[in-house]
Design a protein around this motif. Structure first.
Motif, PDB file in Angstrom:
ATOM      1  N   LYS A  45       0.753  -1.254   0.158  1.00 39.34           N
ATOM      2  CA  LYS A  45      -0.177  -0.064   0.124  1.00 39.34           C
ATOM      3  C   LYS A  45       0.839   1.264   0.069  1.00 39.34           C
ATOM      4  N   LYS A  99      -2.966   9.457   1.118  1.00 40.79           N
ATOM      5  CA  LYS A  99      -3.351   8.284   1.982  1.00 40.79           C
ATOM      6  C   LYS A  99      -4.318   7.401   1.712  1.00 40.79           C
ATOM      7  N   PHE A 158      -6.988   4.243   2.547  1.00 43.06           N
ATOM      8  CA  PHE A 158      -7.817   3.734   3.487  1.00 43.06           C
ATOM      9  C   PHE A 158      -8.521   2.568   2.862  1.00 43.06           C
ATOM     10  N   ASP A 159      -9.296   1.918   3.619  1.00 41.46           N
ATOM     11  CA  ASP A 159     -10.122   0.616   3.193  1.00 41.46           C
ATOM     12  C   ASP A 159     -11.151   1.013   2.042  1.00 41.46           C
ATOM     13  N   GLU A 198      -7.469   9.261   0.182  1.00 44.52           N
ATOM     14  CA  GLU A 198      -7.580  10.763   0.597  1.00 44.52           C
ATOM     15  C   GLU A 198      -5.936  11.425  -0.041  1.00 44.52           C
TER      16      GLU A 198
END
Length: 163
Positions: A97, A134, A136-137, A141
């Motif tokens: 990731k 960033k 996330f699941d 962002e």
């Protein structure tokens, strides 16, 4: 050399450094972190729209390429470009990731310079487009940062903006 001479030398050096920093900070103009003046407000929305469009492009590219946009990786050639492997020699080689975040961020920093080309003129210049990503699941962002340097009749001011 005596201790007193060394102390005086260090004090003089500190004063010189402080003066250089002081002159630099005040010669570059005032730094604002708020909104840019209303006559340039269209630039805010234009840059925000451009950031959003480039972020969507980056996510599509990274998705089509198996987690990479640039770089050296094992891939399969296909009509849309190269796609990274997910499994090689019976090992999971899926991209991490943080690597995907870095790929998107690097693409945005590169492409945001094209967003700023449209706003550079004699009154306003842009500097340092940066991005932060960033994952996330359920969402990604994206933050964009840019400095606008506006030269007015009386002074030059720098506006640091976050989108």
């Amino acid at each position: 050399m005596k201790k007193g001479q060394v102390t005086i030398f260090i004090i003089i050096l500190i004063l010189i450094l402080a003066m250089v920093v002081f002159v630099y900070l005040f010669s570059t103009g005032k730094i604002n972190r708020g909104r840019i003046p209303s006559q340039y407000s269209h630039i805010d929305s234009m840059f925000e729209d451009c950031l959003q469009a480039r972020a969507i492009d980056a996510v599509w590219l990274v998705g089509l390429n198996g987690g990479y946009i640039n770089g050296d990786y094992d891939y399969i050639e296909n009509p849309f470009g190269n796609t990274a492997y997910g499994l090689k020699d019976k090992r999971n080689v899926l991209v991490e990731k943080d690597v995907v975040e870095k790929e998107i961020q690097d693409y945005l920093v590169f492409s945001l310079s094209y967003c700023t080309d449209a706003v550079n003129n004699e009154d306003i210049k842009t500097e340092k487009p940066m991005a932060e990503v960033k994952i996330f699941d359920n969402e990604i962002e994206v933050k964009g940062y840019i400095d606008y340097i506006i030269t007015g009749d009386k002074a030059t001011e720098t506006y640091e903006r976050e989108y």
